[in-house]
Design a protein around this motif. Structure first.
Motif, PDB file in Angstrom:
ATOM      1  N   UNK A   1      55.331  29.126  73.487  1.00 18.62           N
ATOM      2  CA  UNK A   1      55.199  30.568  73.230  1.00 18.62           C
ATOM      3  C   UNK A   1      56.517  31.276  73.528  1.00 18.62           C
ATOM      4  N   UNK A   2      57.090  30.983  74.677  1.00 15.76           N
ATOM      5  CA  UNK A   2      58.348  31.626  75.055  1.00 15.76           C
ATOM      6  C   UNK A   2      59.477  31.237  74.108  1.00 15.76           C
ATOM      7  N   UNK A   3      59.538  29.972  73.724  1.00 11.07           N
ATOM      8  CA  UNK A   3      60.564  29.530  72.783  1.00 11.07           C
ATOM      9  C   UNK A   3      60.401  30.224  71.432  1.00 11.07           C
ATOM     10  N   UNK A   4      59.146  30.443  71.017  1.00 12.62           N
ATOM     11  CA  UNK A   4      58.890  31.126  69.751  1.00 12.62           C
ATOM     12  C   UNK A   4      59.221  32.602  69.792  1.00 12.62           C
ATOM     13  N   UNK A   5      59.185  33.175  70.988  1.00 10.54           N
ATOM     14  CA  UNK A   5      59.574  34.579  71.136  1.00 10.54           C
ATOM     15  C   UNK A   5      61.090  34.726  71.232  1.00 10.54           C
ATOM     16  N   UNK A   6      61.769  33.582  71.397  1.00  9.60           N
ATOM     17  CA  UNK A   6      63.223  33.587  71.461  1.00  9.60           C
ATOM     18  C   UNK A   6      63.820  33.182  70.144  1.00  9.60           C
TER      19      UNK A   6
ATOM     20  N   UNK B   1      51.360  32.335  65.794  1.00  7.06           N
ATOM     21  CA  UNK B   1      50.306  31.414  66.258  1.00  7.06           C
ATOM     22  C   UNK B   1      50.558  30.954  67.683  1.00  7.06           C
ATOM     23  N   UNK B   2      51.829  30.845  68.075  1.00  6.20           N
ATOM     24  CA  UNK B   2      52.155  30.362  69.418  1.00  6.20           C
ATOM     25  C   UNK B   2      51.876  31.398  70.507  1.00  6.20           C
ATOM     26  N   UNK B   3      51.548  32.615  70.128  1.00  5.37           N
ATOM     27  CA  UNK B   3      51.233  33.656  71.109  1.00  5.37           C
ATOM     28  C   UNK B   3      49.800  33.539  71.621  1.00  5.37           C
ATOM     29  N   UNK B   4      49.023  32.657  71.017  1.00  3.36           N
ATOM     30  CA  UNK B   4      47.621  32.484  71.396  1.00  3.36           C
ATOM     31  C   UNK B   4      47.500  31.644  72.661  1.00  3.36           C
ATOM     32  N   UNK B   5      46.325  31.703  73.277  1.00  5.80           N
ATOM     33  CA  UNK B   5      46.036  30.852  74.442  1.00  5.80           C
ATOM     34  C   UNK B   5      45.210  29.633  74.055  1.00  5.80           C
ATOM     35  N   UNK B   6      45.191  29.320  72.764  1.00  8.67           N
ATOM     36  CA  UNK B   6      44.572  28.080  72.283  1.00  8.67           C
ATOM     37  C   UNK B   6      45.393  27.590  71.108  1.00  8.67           C
TER      38      UNK B   6
ATOM     39  N   UNK C   1      58.106  20.290  65.354  1.00  3.85           N
ATOM     40  CA  UNK C   1      58.582  19.152  66.141  1.00  3.85           C
ATOM     41  C   UNK C   1      60.020  18.784  65.768  1.00  3.85           C
ATOM     42  N   UNK C   2      60.367  18.894  64.501  1.00  2.41           N
ATOM     43  CA  UNK C   2      61.736  18.607  64.074  1.00  2.41           C
ATOM     44  C   UNK C   2      62.718  19.576  64.715  1.00  2.41           C
ATOM     45  N   UNK C   3      62.376  20.869  64.687  1.00  4.42           N
ATOM     46  CA  UNK C   3      63.261  21.876  65.271  1.00  4.42           C
ATOM     47  C   UNK C   3      63.344  21.724  66.785  1.00  4.42           C
ATOM     48  N   UNK C   4      62.222  21.392  67.399  1.00  9.30           N
ATOM     49  CA  UNK C   4      62.223  21.224  68.849  1.00  9.30           C
ATOM     50  C   UNK C   4      63.071  20.028  69.267  1.00  9.30           C
ATOM     51  N   UNK C   5      63.039  18.951  68.502  1.00 14.94           N
ATOM     52  CA  UNK C   5      63.865  17.780  68.832  1.00 14.94           C
ATOM     53  C   UNK C   5      65.348  18.150  68.818  1.00 14.94           C
ATOM     54  N   UNK C   6      65.747  18.953  67.854  1.00 17.52           N
ATOM     55  CA  UNK C   6      67.144  19.387  67.792  1.00 17.52           C
ATOM     56  C   UNK C   6      67.490  20.235  69.012  1.00 17.52           C
ATOM     57  N   UNK C   7      66.550  21.109  69.407  1.00 17.22           N
ATOM     58  CA  UNK C   7      66.786  21.952  70.582  1.00 17.22           C
ATOM     59  C   UNK C   7      66.896  21.110  71.848  1.00 17.22           C
ATOM     60  N   UNK C   8      65.996  20.141  71.995  1.00 17.25           N
ATOM     61  CA  UNK C   8      65.992  19.297  73.196  1.00 17.25           C
ATOM     62  C   UNK C   8      67.279  18.490  73.298  1.00 17.25           C
ATOM     63  N   UNK C   9      67.767  18.011  72.169  1.00 15.62           N
ATOM     64  CA  UNK C   9      68.992  17.209  72.190  1.00 15.62           C
ATOM     65  C   UNK C   9      70.200  18.016  72.651  1.00 15.62           C
ATOM     66  N   UNK C  10      70.125  19.345  72.533  1.00 14.38           N
ATOM     67  CA  UNK C  10      71.228  20.213  72.958  1.00 14.38           C
ATOM     68  C   UNK C  10      70.985  20.857  74.316  1.00 14.38           C
ATOM     69  N   UNK C  11      69.833  20.545  74.922  1.00 18.20           N
ATOM     70  CA  UNK C  11      69.471  21.175  76.202  1.00 18.20           C
ATOM     71  C   UNK C  11      69.267  20.098  77.258  1.00 18.20           C
ATOM     72  N   UNK C  12      70.181  19.154  77.294  1.00 19.84           N
ATOM     73  CA  UNK C  12      70.036  18.009  78.203  1.00 19.84           C
ATOM     74  C   UNK C  12      70.045  18.413  79.664  1.00 19.84           C
ATOM     75  N   UNK C  13      70.603  19.580  79.996  1.00 20.36           N
ATOM     76  CA  UNK C  13      70.626  20.034  81.392  1.00 20.36           C
ATOM     77  C   UNK C  13      69.384  20.833  81.758  1.00 20.36           C
ATOM     78  N   UNK C  14      68.524  21.100  80.757  1.00 20.84           N
ATOM     79  CA  UNK C  14      67.286  21.854  80.970  1.00 20.84           C
ATOM     80  C   UNK C  14      67.561  23.198  81.649  1.00 20.84           C
ATOM     81  N   UNK C  15      68.505  23.917  81.073  1.00 21.21           N
ATOM     82  CA  UNK C  15      68.888  25.208  81.626  1.00 21.21           C
ATOM     83  C   UNK C  15      68.099  26.368  81.035  1.00 21.21           C
ATOM     84  N   UNK C  16      67.376  26.141  79.949  1.00 17.63           N
ATOM     85  CA  UNK C  16      66.614  27.212  79.320  1.00 17.63           C
ATOM     86  C   UNK C  16      65.502  27.677  80.264  1.00 17.63           C
ATOM     87  N   UNK C  17      65.339  29.007  80.446  1.00 18.18           N
ATOM     88  CA  UNK C  17      64.337  29.521  81.398  1.00 18.18           C
ATOM     89  C   UNK C  17      62.905  29.094  81.102  1.00 18.18           C
ATOM     90  N   UNK C  18      62.593  28.774  79.832  1.00 20.57           N
ATOM     91  CA  UNK C  18      61.209  28.434  79.485  1.00 20.57           C
ATOM     92  C   UNK C  18      60.981  26.919  79.460  1.00 20.57           C
TER      93      UNK C  18
END
Length: 392
Positions: A33-38, A50-55, A71-88
């Motif tokens: 949800x937070x990633x989708x709001x960003x 849809x990600x703003x829902x609680x189900x 999932x494709x977009x998230x994999x790209x994001x994860x590969x660039x966030x190896x330090x896990x610095x994103x607040x969400x």
């Protein structure tokens, strides 16, 4: 461990905050949800809202294309966030509660393991009449109670009800004495169908959002007294547990195998002749830290596409979030010799007449954990629950 090749979906509370849609990768929880709001998922139609829902209902209703794109977009994001610095992004230890992944409109449980159906049939009807005549023609099922489906980690009270009393001929009302687990694989419906519009067996896979481990707790003595003529009722409706993370079909492609029928079985009805893919997934059952059984979903006789095609052939509408269970998964082997091949204590102990290592049925305080992993290395997670003393 949930890897980046998996990316399951669930509903969690992080640091005691309200429920949010999330995924877990290598021990890190991503608040979708937070990633989708960003900055993410903005170009995937319908996903940020849809990600703003609680189900997961609104997200799953978008169809499998939206899931794969996220999932494709998230994999790209994860590969660039190896330090896990994103607040969400949080450590898994920050999860303070799991919630049901869907608002579940309806729940159907099937009975599609030939090994299980044969074992149970032999126990109650003898070898010559183990399977009912219809069993090899259609996926047998019954309508369960969505109101008593709970997420893993939810304990429940031992149920009470009418139990047959052979000595007097009259039933007694008492707490269940034959509490059992059932190892199952279940799917959630994503894309719905309209009333009067059957889903073809070829298209059924497009309607499946994902899969969970399921434990359909069973009160065998209550069930035995009530099930004729309309099937299970109070013996099943008190609690059904599911794992919290939903694994989507794309993660399991490498574990697909094709079902086979026995040579003596009749031809399939045309509307069931297809969609024969099932998954090679190993299940393990632990009771109070002791491993008591393993089985594999490759031994199912009917596939989920066939279950969906049969469920809707008469025009029944399936809704987003509907839960369909496989029924108990049992694999080949002698259930009287060991607890290692069947998905229930009913089979393993011959209805409690042949206890194994002192175990016949579940006692108050017993904790059951079912875990699963596919042959292509995809972790399905686990499903846990404990039997509490009856309120009576």
């Amino acid at each position: 461990m949930f890897t980046i090749d998996n990316i399951p979906f669930g509903i969690v509370s992080i640091n005691d905050n309200p429920p949010t849609i999330a995924t877990i990768i290598e021990g890190w929880v991503y608040d979708l949800r937070a990633l989708g709001e960003g900055q993410l998922f903005q170009n995937i139609p319908g996903v940020p809202a849809a990600l703003k829902s609680s189900s997961l209902n609104a997200f799953a209703a978008l169809g499998n294309e939206a899931t794969v794109a996220l999932k494709k977009e998230l994999r790209e994001f994860v590969s660039n966030d190896t330090a896990h610095q994103t607040p969400c992004v949080y450590s898994e230890s920050k999860i303070t509660a799991f919630h049901l992944p869907f608002n579940i409109p309806d729940y159907t449980d099937f009975y599609v393991s030939k090994v299980h159906a044969t074992n149970v049939g032999v126990l109650f009807r003898g070898k010559e009449n183990a399977l009912q005549p219809n069993w090899v023609h259609l996926p047998v099922g019954y309508h369960g109670r969505s109101s008593s489906v709970v997420v893993s980690g939810t304990d429940f009270l031992r149920p009470q009800g009418q139990i047959g009393n052979p000595g007097s001929g009259e039933p007694v009302v008492a707490p269940c004495k034959k509490m059992d687990y059932e190892v199952e694989l279940a799917c959630f419906i994503g894309k719905p169908n309209e009333m009067g519009q059957p889903i073809s067996v070829e298209d059924a896979h497009k309607h499946i959002f994902g899969y969970v481990i399921m434990n359909d707790w069973s009160a065998r003595d209550i069930q035995a007294w009530e099930y004729v003529p309309l099937g299970p009722f109070l013996g099943k409706n008190f609690c059904t547990s599911i794992s919290p993370w939903v694994v989507t079909p794309d993660a399991l492609v490498g574990a697909e195998i094709e079902l086979t029928r026995d040579a003596e079985d009749p031809p399939l009805a045309p509307y069931l002749d297809g969609g024969k893919q099932i998954f090679d997934i190993d299940f393990e059952v632990v009771v109070n830290d002791k491993k008591v059984g393993v089985c594999n979903s490759k031994d199912l006789y009917w596939s989920f596409p066939q279950m969906i095609a049969h469920h809707t052939i008469g025009g029944c509408p399936l809704s987003t979030g509907d839960l369909l269970g496989s029924g108990t998964i049992s694999s080949t082997g002698d259930s009287g010799d060991a607890l290692t091949t069947v998905g229930s204590l009913l089979e393993a102990t011959h209805n409690g007449t042949k206890p194994i290592d002192g175990l016949s049925f579940l006692k108050d305080g017993d904790v059951v954990t079912i875990s699963a992993k596919s042959k292509n290395g995809v972790d399905m997670g686990s499903c846990t629950g404990a039997v509490l003393p009856s309120s009576n």
